[in-house]
Design a protein around this motif. Structure first.
Motif, short mmCIF file in Angstrom:
data_model
loop_
_atom_site.label_atom_id
_atom_site.label_comp_id
_atom_site.label_asym_id
_atom_site.label_seq_id
_atom_site.Cartn_x
_atom_site.Cartn_y
_atom_site.Cartn_z
N UNK A 34 0.85 -1.20 0.00
CA UNK A 34 0.00 0.00 0.00
C UNK A 34 0.87 1.24 0.00
N UNK A 35 1.41 1.56 -1.13
CA UNK A 35 2.30 2.73 -1.24
C UNK A 35 2.18 3.24 -2.67
N UNK A 36 2.22 4.56 -2.85
CA UNK A 36 2.22 5.06 -4.23
C UNK A 36 3.43 5.94 -4.52
N UNK A 37 4.34 6.04 -3.54
CA UNK A 37 5.55 6.83 -3.71
C UNK A 37 6.64 5.92 -4.31
N UNK A 38 6.78 6.00 -5.65
CA UNK A 38 7.71 5.11 -6.35
C UNK A 38 9.15 5.34 -5.91
N UNK A 39 9.52 6.64 -5.74
CA UNK A 39 10.89 6.96 -5.36
C UNK A 39 11.23 6.38 -3.99
N UNK A 40 10.31 6.54 -3.02
CA UNK A 40 10.57 6.03 -1.68
C UNK A 40 10.65 4.50 -1.69
N UNK A 41 9.76 3.88 -2.48
CA UNK A 41 9.76 2.42 -2.57
C UNK A 41 11.09 1.92 -3.16
N UNK A 51 20.28 1.04 -11.39
CA UNK A 51 19.00 1.49 -10.86
C UNK A 51 18.41 2.46 -11.86
N UNK A 52 17.13 2.38 -12.09
CA UNK A 52 16.47 3.25 -13.06
C UNK A 52 15.10 3.62 -12.53
N UNK A 53 14.91 4.90 -12.21
CA UNK A 53 13.64 5.30 -11.62
C UNK A 53 12.51 5.27 -12.64
#
Lengths: 178, 148
Positions: free
Chosen positions: B54-61, B79-81
């Motif tokens: 349950x998370x929508x923050x891609x960067x934090x994930x 790594x590739x955001x």
């Protein structure tokens, strides 16, 4: 008597076959957090009181270059820099030892030849004012018969200590432990 | 004498003809079937390798995935955001390569998929992936849910 020995031999060889079969499977704990993970994290991490992540990343890239590394990959938005260094690690002592063994016993013993060191440099903002930098070094060593003889993480705390000392000098900031 | 030779020739022709036919059949059947084949075991492996958070923050994930991999002894290789992927290698006598990718599921959730390779073997053991997801879920302070 002879029969019994044969029986023993066959039991031992069956076990050996079993052992070989076991080695081919993946150990259960390869993705398990090791008990010493906190200690390793402390060794590899320092905290800097800044909010300028880009400054830390470019200082890290410049420092790795100063140390003779090639930059392989980077993703600034995730705070990642990947670098590696290849070295010739033939040592005179080891070669002399190998020659003496060859002369005395007629056996050729391969010596270390090439080393590849891999480094990942990762920044992670902890809050508005602090950024954690974690650096990890691994090395691979091949011998003169091209066999991989070392394939592991570098765990000498001195290397990490020295790296962070140089980094904090470069960014004019004090590095705090975890 | 003559009769024998012709009989043998005929036999060979039969064999050759059936071999030719079977090659034709093989040629038709396999390659096309493999391209889009999804069998049960592949679906099962996908569910073993995936969890929903349950998370929508891609960067934090992604940053937490990187930190978790470092805790597990990996050196990050890539790594590739934009793609949402992280690859790393763990070396401890053996070589364990792992790629973790994330993609959104609706507006509030993200699917994390990881696949690992131990030396030359693809890791298929559910318990091994479970260890990774429980470490990640601890670092995120979020539960890892199985994909339906």
């Amino acid at each position: 008597m002879v029969k019994r020995r044969h029986l023993g031999l066959s039991i031992v060889s069956t076990f050996l076959v079993f052992l070989c079969a076991c080695q081919a499977t993946v150990p259960k704990d390869v993705l398990k957090l090791p008990p010493q993970s906190l200690e390793v994290r402390q060794r590899e991490t320092r905290i800097f009181e800044t909010k300028d992540e880009k400054k830390l990343l470019s200082a890290g890239a410049a420092l790795l270059q100063d140390l003779g590394y090639q930059l392989d990959e980077s993703e600034v938005s995730l705070g990642v820099i990947v670098a590696s260094r290849d070295r010739d690690v033939k040592s005179a002592g080891e070669i002399i030892g190998s020659v003496i063994i060859a002369a005395l016993f007629g056996v050729y013993t391969p010596v270390s030849r090439n080393q590849k060191v891999l480094a990942s440099f990762v920044t992670r903002p902890l809050d508005e004012k602090r950024i954690a930098v974690r650096v990890t070094f691994q090395h691979m060593v091949w011998d003169t018969s091209n066999k991989l003889i070392k394939n592991e993480i570098i765990d000498d705390p001195k290397i990490y200590q020295e790296f962070f000392e140089k980094l904090s000098k470069a960014v004019f900031l004090e590095a705090h432990g975890l | 004498m003559d009769y024998k030779v012709t009989a043998m020739n005929r036999n060979y022709t039969h064999i050759l003809f059936s071999l030719f036919l079977s090659f034709l059949l093989l040629g038709c059947a396999t390659p096309q079937k493999n391209i889009l084949e999804t069998n049960e075991s592949q679906l099962k492996l996908r569910s073993i390798q995936s969890r929903v958070f349950d998370i929508n923050d891609k960067n934090r994930l992604l940053r937490t995935i990187i930190a978790t991999m470092q805790d597990l002894g990996f050196v990050i290789d890539k790594a590739d955001e934009t793609l949402g992927s992280v690859s790393g290698t763990k070396r401890s006598g053996y070589t364990l390569r792992m790629t973790v990718s994330v993609r959104p599921k609706g507006d509030k959730q993200m699917v994390v998929r990881s696949n690992a390779q131990y030396n030359l073997i693809t890791v298929e053991d559910p318990e091994i992936y479970q260890e990774f997801f429980s470490a990640l879920s601890k670092a995120l302070f979020l539960d890892a849910q199985h994909i339906e």
